[in-house]
Design an enzyme around this catalytic site. Structure first.
Site, PDB file in Angstrom:
ATOM      1  N   ASP A  96      52.316 -29.648   4.720  1.00  0.00           N
ATOM      2  CA  ASP A  96      51.587 -28.400   4.939  1.00  0.00           C
ATOM      3  C   ASP A  96      51.445 -28.190   6.448  1.00  0.00           C
ATOM      4  O   ASP A  96      50.699 -28.904   7.115  1.00  0.00           O
ATOM      5  CB  ASP A  96      50.207 -28.547   4.278  1.00  0.00           C
ATOM      6  CG  ASP A  96      49.521 -27.230   4.036  1.00  0.00           C
ATOM      7  OD1 ASP A  96      49.812 -26.265   4.769  1.00  0.00           O
ATOM      8  OD2 ASP A  96      48.680 -27.169   3.124  1.00  0.00           O
ATOM      9  N   ASP A 197      51.214 -22.594   6.352  1.00  0.00           N
ATOM     10  CA  ASP A 197      49.886 -21.992   6.190  1.00  0.00           C
ATOM     11  C   ASP A 197      49.846 -20.582   6.809  1.00  0.00           C
ATOM     12  O   ASP A 197      50.380 -20.375   7.908  1.00  0.00           O
ATOM     13  CB  ASP A 197      48.881 -22.909   6.914  1.00  0.00           C
ATOM     14  CG  ASP A 197      47.440 -22.571   6.620  1.00  0.00           C
ATOM     15  OD1 ASP A 197      47.059 -22.588   5.444  1.00  0.00           O
ATOM     16  OD2 ASP A 197      46.698 -22.288   7.579  1.00  0.00           O
ATOM     17  N   GLU A 247      52.680 -19.290   2.800  1.00  0.00           N
ATOM     18  CA  GLU A 247      51.442 -18.715   2.268  1.00  0.00           C
ATOM     19  C   GLU A 247      51.240 -17.358   2.927  1.00  0.00           C
ATOM     20  O   GLU A 247      51.110 -17.271   4.144  1.00  0.00           O
ATOM     21  CB  GLU A 247      50.245 -19.621   2.568  1.00  0.00           C
ATOM     22  CG  GLU A 247      48.989 -19.128   1.864  1.00  0.00           C
ATOM     23  CD  GLU A 247      47.692 -19.567   2.515  1.00  0.00           C
ATOM     24  OE1 GLU A 247      46.659 -19.559   1.831  1.00  0.00           O
ATOM     25  OE2 GLU A 247      47.681 -19.905   3.718  1.00  0.00           O
ATOM     26  N   HIS A 321      43.512 -25.155  -3.437  1.00  0.00           N
ATOM     27  CA  HIS A 321      42.281 -25.685  -2.857  1.00  0.00           C
ATOM     28  C   HIS A 321      41.369 -24.599  -2.277  1.00  0.00           C
ATOM     29  O   HIS A 321      40.295 -24.904  -1.779  1.00  0.00           O
ATOM     30  CB  HIS A 321      42.652 -26.690  -1.768  1.00  0.00           C
ATOM     31  CG  HIS A 321      43.400 -26.036  -0.646  1.00  0.00           C
ATOM     32  ND1 HIS A 321      44.675 -25.510  -0.821  1.00  0.00           N
ATOM     33  CD2 HIS A 321      43.060 -25.766   0.632  1.00  0.00           C
ATOM     34  CE1 HIS A 321      45.070 -24.968   0.314  1.00  0.00           C
ATOM     35  NE2 HIS A 321      44.112 -25.103   1.213  1.00  0.00           N
TER      36      HIS A 321
HETATM   37  O1  TEU Z   1      44.122 -20.218   3.713  1.00  0.00           O
HETATM   38  C1  TEU Z   1      44.267 -18.903   4.105  1.00  0.00           C
HETATM   39  C2  TEU Z   1      43.376 -17.939   3.550  1.00  0.00           C
HETATM   40  O2  TEU Z   1      43.451 -16.809   3.990  1.00  0.00           O
HETATM   41  C3  TEU Z   1      42.446 -18.280   2.428  1.00  0.00           C
HETATM   42  O3  TEU Z   1      41.476 -19.195   2.763  1.00  0.00           O
HETATM   43  C4  TEU Z   1      41.786 -17.047   2.034  1.00  0.00           C
HETATM   44  O4  TEU Z   1      40.741 -16.765   2.938  1.00  0.00           O
HETATM   45  C5  TEU Z   1      41.239 -17.156   0.655  1.00  0.00           C
HETATM   46  O5  TEU Z   1      42.239 -17.601  -0.185  1.00  0.00           O
HETATM   47  C6  TEU Z   1      40.761 -15.812   0.243  1.00  0.00           C
HETATM   48  O6  TEU Z   1      41.050 -15.504  -1.029  1.00  0.00           O
HETATM   49  C7  TEU Z   1      44.769 -21.208   4.439  1.00  0.00           C
HETATM   50  C8  TEU Z   1      44.413 -22.558   3.869  1.00  0.00           C
HETATM   51  O7  TEU Z   1      44.921 -22.660   2.565  1.00  0.00           O
HETATM   52  C9  TEU Z   1      42.926 -22.733   3.942  1.00  0.00           C
HETATM   53  O8  TEU Z   1      42.493 -23.915   3.320  1.00  0.00           O
HETATM   54  C10 TEU Z   1      42.556 -22.726   5.403  1.00  0.00           C
HETATM   55  O9  TEU Z   1      41.158 -22.757   5.545  1.00  0.00           O
HETATM   56  C11 TEU Z   1      43.085 -21.481   6.120  1.00  0.00           C
HETATM   57  O10 TEU Z   1      44.436 -21.188   5.806  1.00  0.00           O
HETATM   58  C12 TEU Z   1      43.038 -21.679   7.608  1.00  0.00           C
HETATM   59  O11 TEU Z   1      43.993 -22.602   8.013  1.00  0.00           O
END
Ligand code: TEU
Ligand code: CA
Length: 548
Positions: A96, A197, A247, A321
């Site tokens: 990741d 990410d 993502e 997560h």
């Molecule tokens: O997540 C991106 C993100 O935009 C999500 O947390 C989003 O805010 C949420 O799904 C809303 O529905 C990624 C990672 O997966 C997350 O764990 C991190 O906190 C985030 O990026 C920052 O790196």
């Protein structure tokens, strides 16, 4: 080895999977110990969330050194051993990579703070406006402004997430060079893929302007140079035949086609999130609303058809997560625990795309149902508790919202057995174990031939063996039906039909004659039965049929 269309990925949130040394925190050796379990499940890949050196303000999504493991998770030797043993089980590791931002503890940012202009230019800095206001009015994803002031520069740096997660300046070719180098480093360790990410947020606009319609995301989502950055970033990874998944935050089908169409040479596939916002009231995560089934169906169908028409590829998922447990959200985690868990899995994982199972989903883990703010650990949950309190919302109501929406819902420790701490740790877990581990746990599913786990195993096998599932076309059925999700997959002469009741009621369905002709039921979450034009479905019943 299968191509990724026949494969299934299992997501491991390292911190919550298995602790091996009693400090209450999951680690790499814990995963090593549980490899036989994953082999039994039948997955081909593990997506491992960040275990890199980090102050852990956002559980590792705030990276301090991309080439070091965080000692809390283990050593580089532990990681190398994991890669080797996983490989021997036929399982590849997907890392990741958090390339939109670094921790402010990263030496690049630390050097920038000390006046090093070379590294200052790794990040995004803006002056205060003449009237003293912030550079823009954009809101951080975790609440509050996206700008943090640094007195020695009389400037602000950009952070789309927490203020300890500073956004990198991808316009700087040196930053892009660093990132390719980091990928090379991990490719050298034998990893089989990368998850990137929030990768569609890398390309920031030339001009920073106020957003009077939203939180600013329309200015930096799928930004001007993003496709070029991805082609450049992944050139060697693609040449080496690794799997990549991006993502994508608030993206569009058009962009995801470009990201994942093999001709573009960007990524293998995309995560998109629109289907996980159908229970947001007016797009607002912190405002509750029951899931809108018709909207869910339309979104999933539109993405299936749109990506198919453009030769794009979806990552198929219900949970991760960051999301509450799907069973507590779109299923029924009480009376129809097993039936609804199986129904949800069949619908999602028999679509066109590559499935991603989030740890614990395969045994029917549920939301945490915490009752006190002191039980939460996630930075987003704690920030929003304070923000919503500041808006005058009653504590009880905020706790209700967190019970539904907190990211900690999916982060409670993996439930291995009914014993103390669910077999996760011999010490005190960093986040409380769900008390329902006395009923819902790995040990008990292993003894039931018709368990949720057994159902997931079957779905994984089906994809491995069936070109219809892996490669077939997708066609929605019963689009107007407000209880049933149904679709057909087709490959050459072979056809598969998936029918699923999303409600706790008995419902009647009438299918078009040509869809059920010569079809046989191959899987059902009640009992195997025949496939006919007219059927009565029990609560959360799903049936899967095939012509043969
Ligand atoms: O997540 C991106 C993100 O935009 C999500 O947390 C989003 O805010 C949420 O799904 C809303 O529905 C990624 C990672 O997966 C997350 O764990 C991190 O906190 C985030 O990026 C920052 O790196
Ligand atoms: Ca540990």
């Amino acid at each position: 080895m299968w191509d990724f269309k026949h494969c299934t990925v299992y997501q491991i949130y390292c911190k919550s999977f298995q602790d091996s040394n009693g400090d209450g925190i999951g680690d790499l050796n814990g995963i090593l110990y549980r490899l036989p379990y994953l082999k039994e499940l039948g997955v081909e890949y593990i997506w491992l969330t960040p275990f890199f050196l980090s102050p852990q303000n956002d559980n590792g999504y705030d990276v301090m050194d991309y080439r070091e493991t965080d000692p809390v998770y283990g050593s580089m030797q532990d990681f190398e051993m994991l890669v080797k043993r996983a490989d021997a089980c036929g399982i590849g590791i997907i890392l990741d990579m958090v390339f939109n931002h670094t921790s402010t503890q990263h030496q690049w940012f630390q050097k920038a703070l000390k006046g090093d202009q070379y590294y200052k230019n790794y990040y995004i800095w803006k002056d205060q406006n003449p009237d003293g206001s912030l550079p823009t009015n954009w809101e951080s994803k975790f609440g509050g402004p996206v700008w943090e002031y640094v007195p020695q520069y009389r400037q602000y740096y950009l952070h789309l997430f927490d203020k300890t997660q500073a956004d990198l300046n991808w316009r700087n070719p040196n930053v892009r060079h660093e990132m390719r180098d980091i990928l090379r480093f991990w490719m050298g360790k034998g990893v089989k893929g990368f998850r990137f990410d929030v990768v569609n947020l890398l390309s920031k606009p030339e001009k920073y302007e106020n957003d009077f319609e939203g939180d600013g995301r329309r200015f930096y989502t799928d930004g001007p140079d993003i496709h070029e950055y991805l082609r450049e970033l992944c050139a060697e990874v693609n040449d080496a035949g690794l799997i990549t998944v991006g993502e994508m935050s608030s993206t569009s089908i058009e962009h995801c086609i470009r990201y994942s169409n093999p001709k573009e040479r960007e990524l293998s596939m995309c995560f998109s999130f629109h289907h996980l916002k159908v229970d947001y009231r007016q797009q607002e995560k912190w405002a509750l609303q029951p899931p809108d089934f018709m909207q869910l169906k339309k979104l999933l169908n539109d993405w299936q058809l749109g990506m198919q028409n453009g030769d794009g590829w979806n990552a198929l998922f219900w949970s991760n997560h960051d999301q509450p447990r799907i069973l507590s959200r779109f299923g029924n985690d009480q009376e129809y625990h097993s039936q609804s868990a199986k129904m949800l899995a069949a619908v999602m994982y028999l679509m066109r795309g590559t499935p991603y199972i989030y740890q614990g989903e395969e045994i029917g883990m549920t939301n945490a149902y915490f009752e006190d703010i002191s039980q939460y650990r996630d930075v987003e949950s704690i920030n929003y508790y304070n923000i919503l309190s500041g808006k005058g919302i009653a504590k009880e109501e905020i706790l209700n919202i967190l019970q539904e929406r907190s990211r900690d819902n999916s982060r409670t420790p993996m439930q291995w057995d009914s014993g103390e701490n669910a077999g996760f740790s011999s010490g005190t877990p960093w986040l409380a174990v769900n008390p329902n581990h006395n009923r819902i746990n790995v040990q008990s599913v292993m003894q039931q031939p018709d368990s949720i786990f057994a159902w997931y195993k079957q779905l994984i096998q089906l994809r491995k063996q069936s070109d219809t599932v892996a490669l077939g076309s997708y066609k929605p059925l019963l689009e107007e039906n407000n209880s049933v999700f149904a679709f057909c997959r087709e490959y050459n002469e072979s056809r598969m039909l998936v029918i699923a009741n999303f409600t706790a009621d008995h419902v009647q369905v009438l299918l078009p004659e040509e869809e059920t002709h010569a079809m046989q039921c191959i899987m059902s979450n009640y009992y195997t039965r025949s496939c006919s034009r007219q059927m009565s479905l029990k609560p959360y019943e799903t049936i899967i049929c095939q012509n043969r």
